[in-house]
Design an enzyme around this catalytic site. Structure first.
Site, PDB file in Angstrom:
ATOM      1  N   GLY A 176       8.084  -3.948  -9.062  1.00 51.18           N
ATOM      2  CA  GLY A 176       8.162  -3.417 -10.318  1.00 51.18           C
ATOM      3  C   GLY A 176       7.848  -1.906 -10.174  1.00 51.18           C
ATOM      4  N   ARG A 179      10.035  -9.499   4.038  1.00 52.79           N
ATOM      5  CA  ARG A 179       8.741 -10.002   3.909  1.00 52.79           C
ATOM      6  C   ARG A 179       8.317 -11.305   3.411  1.00 52.79           C
ATOM      7  NH1 ARG A 179       5.719  -5.173   1.525  1.00 52.79           N
ATOM      8  NH2 ARG A 179       6.452  -4.068   3.372  1.00 52.79           N
ATOM      9  N   HIS A 196       0.014  -6.552   3.597  1.00 52.09           N
ATOM     10  CA  HIS A 196       0.712  -5.902   2.428  1.00 52.09           C
ATOM     11  C   HIS A 196       0.372  -6.863   1.020  1.00 52.09           C
ATOM     12  CE1 HIS A 196       3.367  -4.108   5.450  1.00 52.09           C
ATOM     13  NE2 HIS A 196       3.402  -3.284   4.738  1.00 52.09           N
ATOM     14  N   GLY A 240      14.256  -8.758  -6.403  1.00 52.92           N
ATOM     15  CA  GLY A 240      15.168  -7.771  -6.195  1.00 52.92           C
ATOM     16  C   GLY A 240      16.598  -8.046  -6.665  1.00 52.92           C
ATOM     17  N   ASP A 284      14.538 -13.980  -6.981  1.00 56.44           N
ATOM     18  CA  ASP A 284      14.203 -13.082  -6.286  1.00 56.44           C
ATOM     19  C   ASP A 284      13.998 -11.699  -7.113  1.00 56.44           C
ATOM     20  OD1 ASP A 284      13.811 -11.602  -3.486  1.00 56.44           O
ATOM     21  OD2 ASP A 284      15.788 -10.577  -4.697  1.00 56.44           O
TER      22      ASP A 284
END
Length: 580
Positions: free
Chosen positions: A404, A545, A217, A560, A558
């Site tokens: 984002g 991840r 990823h 999030g 972070d």
């Protein structure tokens, strides 16, 4: 870099549309992904795979005879939503049960588990086999924490061959499990990849250097070394993989093994063949018997320059699944009889469930509150839009850089759905519920799932009858926190959005019990949320991840947690405007 795209937010949808058009004779696009054009036999077990887009030929390219019956396809580098997975599963269900087979990433696990629970509630027997073959991402003692990379293919194939042979679901699961326990992989990268619409790669590697243990990823490697020659790379990969031979195999001598050398996007076939030449020599010197090796691009990462090596340690049963014929858009082996074509066995797409259910009308007070909900969601969307690139940069430090754009996709869908609910005169509770479902479905991934849960729990607490007060909001936020912890397994100080939601919930509850108004309670709690988000820069990620790259994330908050604080702050402005 990615040269050709329109709107980056629509990239995944458009690539699936084009893929299905190219392969329309064998593949059919359905809500949530793609499936075989022709149904499985009645009573047969079927297998569903899936993951984020940006990895072609994984995962849609592996749908076809001898491989998957369907693939749920998420947004770029984002897990498919539970809704997508359910829709694909319903479209291929033949009555003999369903196996979900996917790679071990937090978002995939969350959404496939949720889909499994929903389908089981409908009476469908669904099982899961999660592939975790990347030896770099966790120690032997914690194999359950390892990521899944190119070793997913032999597991997919083992399960599919068993299913197409008419074996019962129990046997399909047993064979897939045996395959996953015998597969090991390791990857390296010489450059990062660039997402559609981005102006720079997720990470850079200095000339002459190489990242070891990269993810698929766009995650950077776990450590960096001088780039070796092709032979030197082959020697390193073989040495590290042979240091972990799965039981019950004791020695490589005489063992039969399949070899997969996978290109990640920018390392092309001629280079792969040069590397494989040495890999073949080394494995033969160790006494291994190589069976049907594959040198190809099988699970990519856009334009990442890198390779991965997979060893699949065979037994008699697994060898037969590996050499069996297959015919898919991206993987061909042997000769396979085309599926019989008839009007009766053409697969039919399943319509989204939310489109089939009427929305509940709310009371006058609740409809008034629903107008505030729409304004709050719009404010949240606009706040995230302003910080979308910054959130992506934060995410790229130890993740895949899509946070984002994923948040923006989810919020855009939530706003559109909320406006439609407003036109239908729903109450605030129903509006939050359907907006959460739309967010989860459109965004996918971990954050999409969790924000869907947050809005749903808020909606359940607020309901469609009364005007919400501070106590009602606090109750909903507490329920949301509990659900997020239950689903995501994150705890306080794990460096996730829980590190904002937990203190925000506590502060909101304390203010509400003291009799403060919604405006006063939310404003006080929002200030604590902002401080808590900033404080995550001192934490080390323990799940998800970012965990394998824990050291790299120290010193930065972070993403999030930051996006949650941004949304709480934006909603606070709307509350002060409308609820003063």
């Amino acid at each position: 870099m990615t040269y050709l795209f329109n709107n980056p937010a629509q990239f995944a949808d458009e690539l699936v549309e084009g893929f299905a058009a190219v392969h329309r004779n064998t593949i059919q696009r359905v809500n949530g992904g793609v499936i075989r054009r022709h149904k499985a036999k009645p009573g047969q077990a079927v297998m569903i795979i899936g993951g984020g887009s940006g990895h072609y030929p994984a995962f849609g390219g592996f749908v076809g005879q001898g491989l998957a019956h369907g693939a749920a396809l998420g947004n770029v580098f984002a897990a498919p939503s539970a809704q997508q997975i359910c829709q694909v599963a319903q479209a291929v269900n033949a009555g003999g049960g369903i196996l979900f087979c996917y790679a071990n990433y937090a978002g995939d696990v969350l959404n496939f588990e949720q889909a499994q629970a929903q389908l089981r509630a409908q009476g469908i027997d669904v099982r899961s086999v999660v592939v975790a073959d990347d030896i770099a991402s966790a120690a032997v003692a914690e194999q359950h924490k390892r990521r899944g990379i190119a070793g997913t293919l032999p597991v997919f194939k083992a399960a599919a061959v068993a299913a197409d042979a008419g074996k019962p679901l129990d046997d399909v699961v047993r064979i897939a499990t045996a395959a996953k326990e015998r597969v090991r992989s390791l990857g390296v990268a010489f450059s990062g990849c660039t997402l559609p619409g981005a102006n720079k790669p997720l990470f850079k590697v200095a000339s002459g250097k190489m990242e070891v243990g990269m993810g698929i990823h766009g995650e950077p490697g776990l450590y960096r070394i001088d780039a070796p020659s092709a032979d030197g790379l082959a020697e390193m990969l073989v040495e590290k993989l042979l240091a972990e031979i799965p039981p019950p195999i004791n020695s490589p001598a005489g063992a039969r093994v399949s070899v997969i050398l996978n290109g990640l996007g920018a390392v092309k076939y001629e280079e792969l063949f040069v590397i494989y030449r040495k890999i073949d020599q080394l494995l033969s010197q160790y006494g291994l018997i190589i069976v049907e090796p594959v040198v190809d691009e099988l699970i990519t990462s856009f334009d990442m320059a890198g390779v991965s090596l997979t060893l699949f340690w065979l037994n008699d049963e697994l060898e037969q699944t590996w050499i069996a014929a297959a015919d898919t858009p991206a993987f061909h082996r042997g000769t396979i009889m085309p599926a019989e074509q008839s009007e009766e066995n053409i697969a039919v797409a399943i319509q989204p469930i939310q489109d089939q259910q009427p929305l509940r009308t709310g009371s006058i007070d609740s409809r008034a509150a629903a107008k505030v909900v729409v304004a709050a969601l719009e404010a949240a969307r606009d706040a995230i839009a302003l910080q979308q690139e910054a959130l992506g940069r934060l995410d790229a430090i130890a993740g895949d850089g899509d946070h984002g754009i994923g948040m923006q996709r989810g919020l855009t869908a939530a706003v559109e759905t909320a406006k439609a609910a407003l036109d239908a005169q729903t109450g605030a509770g129903t509006m939050l519920t359907v907006a959460g479902d739309a967010w989860s479905d459109r965004a996918g991934g971990t954050s999409g799932m969790l924000w869907g849960v947050i809005l749903r729990n808020l909606g359940n607490a607020i309901g469609d009858e009364v005007k919400p007060d501070a106590v009602t909001l606090a109750t909903g936020v507490t329920a949301a926190l509990e659900a997020v912890i239950s689903l995501g397994k994150a705890q306080l100080n794990d460096k996730t959005l829980v590190d904002v939601l937990y203190p925000f919930s506590a502060a909101l509850t304390q203010s509400a019990t003291q009799g403060l108004s919604i405006t006063e309670a939310w404003t006080a709690a929002a200030e604590i949320a902002g401080q808590s988000a900033e404080a995550t820069k001192n934490l080390t990620p323990k799940i998800g991840r970012a965990r394998p790259h824990a050291g790299k994330s120290i010193g930065t908050p972070d993403p999030g947690a930051v996006s949650m604080a941004l949304i709480i702050g934006a909603v606070g402005k709307i509350i002060r405007k409308h609820c003063a």
